[in-house]
Scaffold this motif. Structure first.
Motif, mmCIF file in Angstrom:
data_model
loop_
_atom_site.group_PDB
_atom_site.id
_atom_site.type_symbol
_atom_site.label_atom_id
_atom_site.label_comp_id
_atom_site.label_asym_id
_atom_site.label_seq_id
_atom_site.Cartn_x
_atom_site.Cartn_y
_atom_site.Cartn_z
ATOM 1 N N ARG A 119 59.505 39.660 9.220
ATOM 2 C CA ARG A 119 59.995 39.871 10.444
ATOM 3 C C ARG A 119 60.850 41.442 10.822
ATOM 4 O O ARG A 119 60.307 41.982 11.541
ATOM 5 N N MET A 120 61.135 42.028 9.487
ATOM 6 C CA MET A 120 61.761 43.354 9.700
ATOM 7 C C MET A 120 60.676 44.502 10.579
ATOM 8 O O MET A 120 60.919 45.015 11.674
ATOM 9 N N LEU A 121 59.799 44.388 9.489
ATOM 10 C CA LEU A 121 58.311 44.955 9.730
ATOM 11 C C LEU A 121 57.648 44.365 11.451
ATOM 12 O O LEU A 121 57.635 45.572 12.371
ATOM 13 N N ALA A 122 58.485 43.300 12.444
ATOM 14 C CA ALA A 122 57.752 43.123 13.693
ATOM 15 C C ALA A 122 58.906 43.678 14.504
ATOM 16 O O ALA A 122 58.572 44.646 15.466
ATOM 17 N N TYR A 123 59.853 43.746 14.185
ATOM 18 C CA TYR A 123 61.321 44.680 14.679
ATOM 19 C C TYR A 123 60.447 45.905 14.898
ATOM 20 O O TYR A 123 61.094 46.487 15.596
ATOM 21 N N SER A 124 60.498 46.056 13.381
ATOM 22 C CA SER A 124 59.739 48.054 13.512
ATOM 23 C C SER A 124 58.440 48.365 14.678
ATOM 24 O O SER A 124 58.982 49.117 15.257
ATOM 25 N N SER A 125 57.666 46.996 14.670
ATOM 26 C CA SER A 125 56.894 47.608 15.905
ATOM 27 C C SER A 125 57.025 47.869 16.921
ATOM 28 O O SER A 125 57.269 48.041 17.165
ATOM 29 N N ILE A 126 58.393 46.736 17.265
ATOM 30 C CA ILE A 126 59.278 46.751 19.054
ATOM 31 C C ILE A 126 59.224 47.966 18.955
ATOM 32 O O ILE A 126 59.671 48.752 19.751
ATOM 33 N N ALA A 127 60.317 49.295 17.600
ATOM 34 C CA ALA A 127 60.637 50.466 18.215
ATOM 35 C C ALA A 127 60.007 51.191 17.850
ATOM 36 O O ALA A 127 60.208 52.015 18.767
ATOM 37 N N HIS A 128 58.593 51.230 17.273
ATOM 38 C CA HIS A 128 57.887 52.171 17.574
ATOM 39 C C HIS A 128 57.309 52.019 18.692
ATOM 40 O O HIS A 128 56.994 53.040 19.201
ATOM 41 N N ALA A 129 56.986 50.715 18.966
ATOM 42 C CA ALA A 129 56.528 50.732 21.184
ATOM 43 C C ALA A 129 57.250 51.694 22.033
ATOM 44 O O ALA A 129 56.883 52.242 22.408
ATOM 45 N N GLY A 130 58.838 52.013 21.163
ATOM 46 C CA GLY A 130 59.357 52.516 22.170
ATOM 47 C C GLY A 130 59.519 53.701 21.749
ATOM 48 O O GLY A 130 59.303 54.883 23.522
ATOM 49 N N TYR A 131 58.792 54.444 20.759
ATOM 50 C CA TYR A 131 58.994 55.686 20.917
ATOM 51 C C TYR A 131 57.227 56.448 21.062
ATOM 52 O O TYR A 131 57.505 57.055 21.792
ATOM 53 N N MET A 132 56.334 55.936 20.986
ATOM 54 C CA MET A 132 55.328 55.575 21.970
ATOM 55 C C MET A 132 55.867 55.930 23.854
ATOM 56 O O MET A 132 54.610 56.311 24.082
ATOM 57 N N LEU A 133 56.203 54.942 23.991
ATOM 58 C CA LEU A 133 56.524 54.798 25.649
ATOM 59 C C LEU A 133 57.303 56.721 26.172
ATOM 60 O O LEU A 133 56.600 56.954 26.544
ATOM 61 N N PHE A 134 57.834 57.111 25.221
ATOM 62 C CA PHE A 134 58.066 58.457 25.464
ATOM 63 C C PHE A 134 57.038 59.383 25.471
ATOM 64 O O PHE A 134 57.501 60.468 26.288
ATOM 65 N N ALA A 135 56.347 58.996 24.448
ATOM 66 C CA ALA A 135 54.790 59.778 24.993
ATOM 67 C C ALA A 135 54.156 59.748 26.340
ATOM 68 O O ALA A 135 53.891 61.116 27.054
#
Length: 383
Positions: A288-304
């Motif tokens: 479940r932690m990796l699931a929230y990590s996936s959400i956070a990394h979506a935020g980083y890719m949105l900055f691109a």
């Protein structure tokens, strides 16, 4: 198109291999087919890129690079599958087939030049996953995850279709080139309100697909209830393909209107980073932690996407590779630990350095990379 046809035929072939009980041939045949698909993609690298099939698809270097990345990561995930699928089911051919059909959808999303192909690609990619998420019929968590994913997926598809419809109503076309000409040749104050409404609904639909907050609420439960390898595939290949489709629309069509959509996307990116990182801190389950990590990394890719320009595709491609590689390693470690301990709680990793030093080093590097710590691929991708 050669790669898409190859993967489609390969998926059908695997069904027949499963029918004739040729289980040992499934993984080798799959990997050979993936290598062949990469070869078809690479063959088109130096060709002049023009829209094909009545302008429906565009196999330019952008599409080829993202397609190769998706195929490569899918190959890594499937290379872990032999023992895992055998442990959870006797009928493993269906797993390979559904993953390959989903991969076909991902390649369509990377290569679309018409909204019709974008929709078809997303649906082909998603429908196979609806089945994979709920394929363990006797597992209540898997059933719940499949239902949530199906309902939220259908809901987000409605937003996406409504957005496409409004943009079509304003321009009279699904073709990205014609949409581009409309935006460039029409003064901002004369652009139809329908078009702006379509942009908003497209953002909502695409943010559902990439798991960006506040449209992320399906992600933790679906990732947690799915088989681990299916979760690994969803959090890597599906996310990379979805961002490839996301970026193609904004970089090709919507750059002149960045004053309209940029504040909204910036707000979503900030909320996504906050929700993903803070929520990951309070989890007791590694998966479940990796699931929230996936959400956070979506935020980083949105900055691109927000810093859209000539370097945006390479930035998302590099970040997608680093994130996907680290995620696959983390999920592979989880499979091994859960097989030994029987649970995916953080306590399962206690004493791992003594029991399996190599595995402990591998998962440590993966976690450091996901966190963007120096000397890892994650830091280079963030730069």
């Amino acid at each position: 198109m050669g790669a898409i046809i190859t993967l489609s035929l390969l998926a059908i072939l695997l069904l027949y291999l499963g029918l004739f009980k040729a289980k040992k041939a499934l993984l080798p045949v799959t990997l050979i087919g993936l290598v062949l698909a990469v070869g078809f993609e690479w063959y088109g690298w130096d060709k002049i890129a023009e829209p094909q099939y009545s302008g429906m698809v565009l196999f330019d270097r952008y599409a080829i690079a993202f397609s190769i990345l998706c195929i490569f990561i899918a190959g890594l995930v499937l290379s872990l599958s032999k023992a895992y699928f055998k442990a959870i089911s006797e009928n493993v051919a269906e797993y390979y087939t559904l993953i390959l059909f989903s991969l076909v959808g991902a390649l369509l999303v990377c290569s679309y030049h018409n909204f019709a192909i974008l929709f078809i690609g997303i649906e082909v990619m998603s429908v196979a996953l609806y089945i994979l998420v709920g394929i363990r019929k006797k597992d209540r968590a898997s059933n719940e995850a499949a239902l949530k994913y199906f309902l939220m997926g259908a809901f987000s598809t409605g937003f996406l279709l409504f957005g496409i419809t409004l943009m079509y109503g304003a321009t009279g076309s699904f073709d990205l080139s014609e949409l581009q000409q409309y935006v460039r040749n029409t003064p901002d104050h004369q652009i139809s309100p329908l078009f702006f409404g379509g942009i908003l609904l497209m953002i909502v639909g695409l943010c559902f697909k990439v798991g960006a907050a506040p449209f992320h609420f399906w992600t933790p439960d679906v990732y947690d209830g799915s088989p681990i390898l299916v979760t690994a595939y969803m959090s890597t290949v599906v996310k990379v393909a979805s961002f490839a489709g996301f970026l193609r629309l904004f970089s090709m069509v919507l750059i002149p209107l960045d004053g309209f959509w940029e504040p909204l996307l910036l707000t979503i990116a900030i909320i996504t980073l906050f929700v993903g990182n803070i929520s990951a801190l309070v989890q007791s389950s590694f998966k479940r932690m990796l699931a929230y990590s996936s959400i956070a990394h979506a935020g980083y890719m949105l900055f691109a996407i927000l810093s859209i320009g000539n370097l945006s595709p390479s930035a998302i491609l590099t970040y997608g590779f680093a994130y996907s590689l680290a995620s696959v390693v983390a999920f592979a470690a989880l499979i091994l630990v859960k097989r030994q301990i029987g649970t995916d709680q953080f306590e399962s990793f206690n004493g791992l350095a003594k029991k399996n030093p190599f595995l402990a080093v591998a998962i440590t590097i993966a976690m450091l990379s996901l966190a963007g710590i120096p000397l890892t691929a994650g830091l280079l991708a963030n730069l």
